[in-house]
Design a protein around this motif. Structure first.
Motif, PDB file in Angstrom:
ATOM      1  N   SER A 159      15.365  15.243  -7.085  1.00 49.50           N
ATOM      2  CA  SER A 159      15.637  15.973  -5.845  1.00 49.50           C
ATOM      3  C   SER A 159      16.062  15.053  -4.708  1.00 49.50           C
ATOM      4  O   SER A 159      16.784  15.473  -3.808  1.00 49.50           O
ATOM      5  N   GLN A 160      15.624  13.792  -4.724  1.00 47.85           N
ATOM      6  CA  GLN A 160      16.019  12.879  -3.650  1.00 47.85           C
ATOM      7  C   GLN A 160      17.104  11.904  -4.093  1.00 47.85           C
ATOM      8  O   GLN A 160      17.412  10.942  -3.409  1.00 47.85           O
ATOM      9  N   GLY A 161      17.706  12.181  -5.248  1.00 43.21           N
ATOM     10  CA  GLY A 161      18.869  11.404  -5.682  1.00 43.21           C
ATOM     11  C   GLY A 161      18.548  10.088  -6.338  1.00 43.21           C
ATOM     12  O   GLY A 161      19.399   9.201  -6.421  1.00 43.21           O
ATOM     13  N   ASP A 162      17.328   9.921  -6.838  1.00 45.10           N
ATOM     14  CA  ASP A 162      16.928   8.655  -7.450  1.00 45.10           C
ATOM     15  C   ASP A 162      16.868   8.734  -8.971  1.00 45.10           C
ATOM     16  O   ASP A 162      16.313   7.858  -9.615  1.00 45.10           O
ATOM     17  N   ALA A 163      17.418   9.777  -9.555  1.00 46.33           N
ATOM     18  CA  ALA A 163      17.303   9.921 -11.005  1.00 46.33           C
ATOM     19  C   ALA A 163      18.577  10.509 -11.590  1.00 46.33           C
ATOM     20  O   ALA A 163      19.346  11.192 -10.925  1.00 46.33           O
ATOM     21  N   ALA A 206      13.626   6.285 -13.242  1.00 48.06           N
ATOM     22  CA  ALA A 206      13.601   7.256 -12.146  1.00 48.06           C
ATOM     23  C   ALA A 206      12.338   7.145 -11.307  1.00 48.06           C
ATOM     24  O   ALA A 206      12.399   7.214 -10.071  1.00 48.06           O
ATOM     25  N   HIS A 207      11.206   6.982 -11.959  1.00 48.45           N
ATOM     26  CA  HIS A 207       9.950   6.924 -11.214  1.00 48.45           C
ATOM     27  C   HIS A 207       9.908   5.710 -10.295  1.00 48.45           C
ATOM     28  O   HIS A 207       9.496   5.821  -9.130  1.00 48.45           O
ATOM     29  N   GLU A 208      10.324   4.562 -10.798  1.00 45.53           N
ATOM     30  CA  GLU A 208      10.334   3.348  -9.973  1.00 45.53           C
ATOM     31  C   GLU A 208      11.230   3.530  -8.750  1.00 45.53           C
ATOM     32  O   GLU A 208      10.864   3.138  -7.633  1.00 45.53           O
ATOM     33  N   ASP A 209      12.412   4.118  -8.959  1.00 45.01           N
ATOM     34  CA  ASP A 209      13.345   4.311  -7.851  1.00 45.01           C
ATOM     35  C   ASP A 209      12.780   5.274  -6.816  1.00 45.01           C
ATOM     36  O   ASP A 209      12.962   5.086  -5.609  1.00 45.01           O
ATOM     37  N   CYS A 210      12.099   6.315  -7.288  1.00 45.00           N
ATOM     38  CA  CYS A 210      11.471   7.275  -6.373  1.00 45.00           C
ATOM     39  C   CYS A 210      10.409   6.582  -5.525  1.00 45.00           C
ATOM     40  O   CYS A 210      10.336   6.788  -4.310  1.00 45.00           O
ATOM     41  N   VAL A 211       9.584   5.763  -6.160  1.00 51.42           N
ATOM     42  CA  VAL A 211       8.525   5.041  -5.452  1.00 51.42           C
ATOM     43  C   VAL A 211       9.127   4.126  -4.391  1.00 51.42           C
ATOM     44  O   VAL A 211       8.650   4.070  -3.250  1.00 51.42           O
ATOM     45  N   LYS A 212      10.176   3.409  -4.750  1.00 51.28           N
ATOM     46  CA  LYS A 212      10.821   2.505  -3.796  1.00 51.28           C
ATOM     47  C   LYS A 212      11.381   3.266  -2.593  1.00 51.28           C
ATOM     48  O   LYS A 212      11.252   2.818  -1.452  1.00 51.28           O
ATOM     49  N   THR A 235       0.831  -1.210   0.000  1.00 47.97           N
ATOM     50  CA  THR A 235       0.000   0.000   0.000  1.00 47.97           C
ATOM     51  C   THR A 235       0.863   1.256   0.000  1.00 47.97           C
ATOM     52  O   THR A 235       0.484   2.277  -0.583  1.00 47.97           O
ATOM     53  N   GLU A 236       2.055   1.204   0.599  1.00 44.37           N
ATOM     54  CA  GLU A 236       2.958   2.354   0.549  1.00 44.37           C
ATOM     55  C   GLU A 236       3.506   2.545  -0.870  1.00 44.37           C
ATOM     56  O   GLU A 236       3.671   3.677  -1.327  1.00 44.37           O
ATOM     57  N   LYS A 294      10.427   6.273  -1.383  1.00 40.48           N
ATOM     58  CA  LYS A 294       9.346   6.806  -0.541  1.00 40.48           C
ATOM     59  C   LYS A 294       8.677   5.684   0.252  1.00 40.48           C
ATOM     60  O   LYS A 294       8.352   5.854   1.429  1.00 40.48           O
ATOM     61  N   ALA A 295       8.456   4.547  -0.397  1.00 36.97           N
ATOM     62  CA  ALA A 295       7.842   3.414   0.300  1.00 36.97           C
ATOM     63  C   ALA A 295       8.757   2.907   1.415  1.00 36.97           C
ATOM     64  O   ALA A 295       8.292   2.554   2.505  1.00 36.97           O
ATOM     65  N   LEU A 296      10.051   2.890   1.151  1.00 40.46           N
ATOM     66  CA  LEU A 296      11.022   2.432   2.150  1.00 40.46           C
ATOM     67  C   LEU A 296      10.966   3.288   3.408  1.00 40.46           C
ATOM     68  O   LEU A 296      10.862   2.768   4.523  1.00 40.46           O
TER      69      LEU A 296
END
Length: 256
Positions: A177-181, A189-195, A160-161, A197-199
């Motif tokens: 901005s958070q270093g995932d791209a 980039a989008h997948e890494d950002c999601v991971k 769910t996260e 934030k979920a983490l």
């Protein structure tokens, strides 16, 4: 004089201790991040002098006004409320949304035990932030209602996260901005950002280590990342996606 414990008795005590420790860990819901919810919040003199505390009543009024405005005017919040109503879980903003004082590390939360969204009035002070919190937490509420998720199950929590980050937060700019791209891996980039934030969300809610959280997220990621109910699309920054979702709601049977 008490006789020495046998090896069997020692092993039983050890197993009971492990079981109690596991149960304590399972009960760790991150509610230390929501002191008002636990009834433990008391303004500190030092924070009052710094202007960080002491205005809780005014903050609550402002927060509730922002919540009301989002419920009445935000396309994406209205769509999520319609999706919840269609799933048999209509929202009463007086019952299901609460403005509260929180730890400054969080902007909102979802309490599955009370089926209630928390908007952190001392952090989410602008309408745009409140809109983001409501949308994110309504996805958790939707998963709890429609998909019968068990938030004590770490895989369910991670899923769910992932879904909330996937549908409402990440874009190339936020990933950058958070270093995932980087320019050479825009597609990923989008997948890494999601991971990412979920983490952070999983680790904030439950007391587990980073490696364990990463392992769980990777395990459920493919299925949960591709599940875009109830919005049907990812929200891109500076786009018309929120309005498109609102216009498309009727196709999904949502009565707005």
């Amino acid at each position: 004089m008490e006789s020495p414990k046998s090896n069997t008795e020692t092993e039983i005590k050890s197993e009971e201790s492990k079981s109690e420790s596991k149960e304590t860990k399972q009960e760790a819901w991150g509610y230390d991040l929501y002191p008002e919810r636990r009834g433990t919040f008391t303004p500190k003199i030092s924070n009052i002098l710094l202007g960080k505390e002491g205005k809780e009543n005014l903050e609550k009024i402002k927060c509730e006004k922002n919540v009301y405005h989002c419920v009445k005017n935000s396309p994406i919040v209205k769509t999520m409320m319609a999706a919840l109503k269609s799933s048999g879980c209509p929202i009463d903003i007086r019952r299901h949304i609460s403005c509260e004082v929180c730890d400054y590390s969080v902007s909102g939360g979802y309490d599955p035990q009370l089926n209630q969204i928390v908007v952190c009035q001392n952090v989410s002070t602008k309408e745009g932030m409140v809109q983001g919190v409501l949308t994110h937490e309504m996805i958790h509420m939707f998963d709890y209602c429609r998909n019968h998720l068990d938030f004590r199950n770490m895989e369910h929590l991670a899923c769910t996260e992932i879904r909330a980050a996937n549908l409402t937060h990440c874009s190339f700019l936020s990933a950058w901005s958070q270093g995932d791209a980087s320019w050479i891996k825009i597609k990923k980039a989008h997948e890494d950002c999601v991971k990412t934030k979920a983490l952070y969300s999983v680790m904030a809610v439950r007391q587990i280590g980073k490696l364990e959280a990463v392992e769980i997220i990777e395990k459920v990621f493919p299925k949960c990342y591709n599940d875009m109910e109830p919005l049907g699309r990812r929200m891109r920054r500076n786009s018309e996606d929120m309005h498109r979702v609102f216009r498309e709601a009727a196709y999904y049977g949502y009565d707005i």
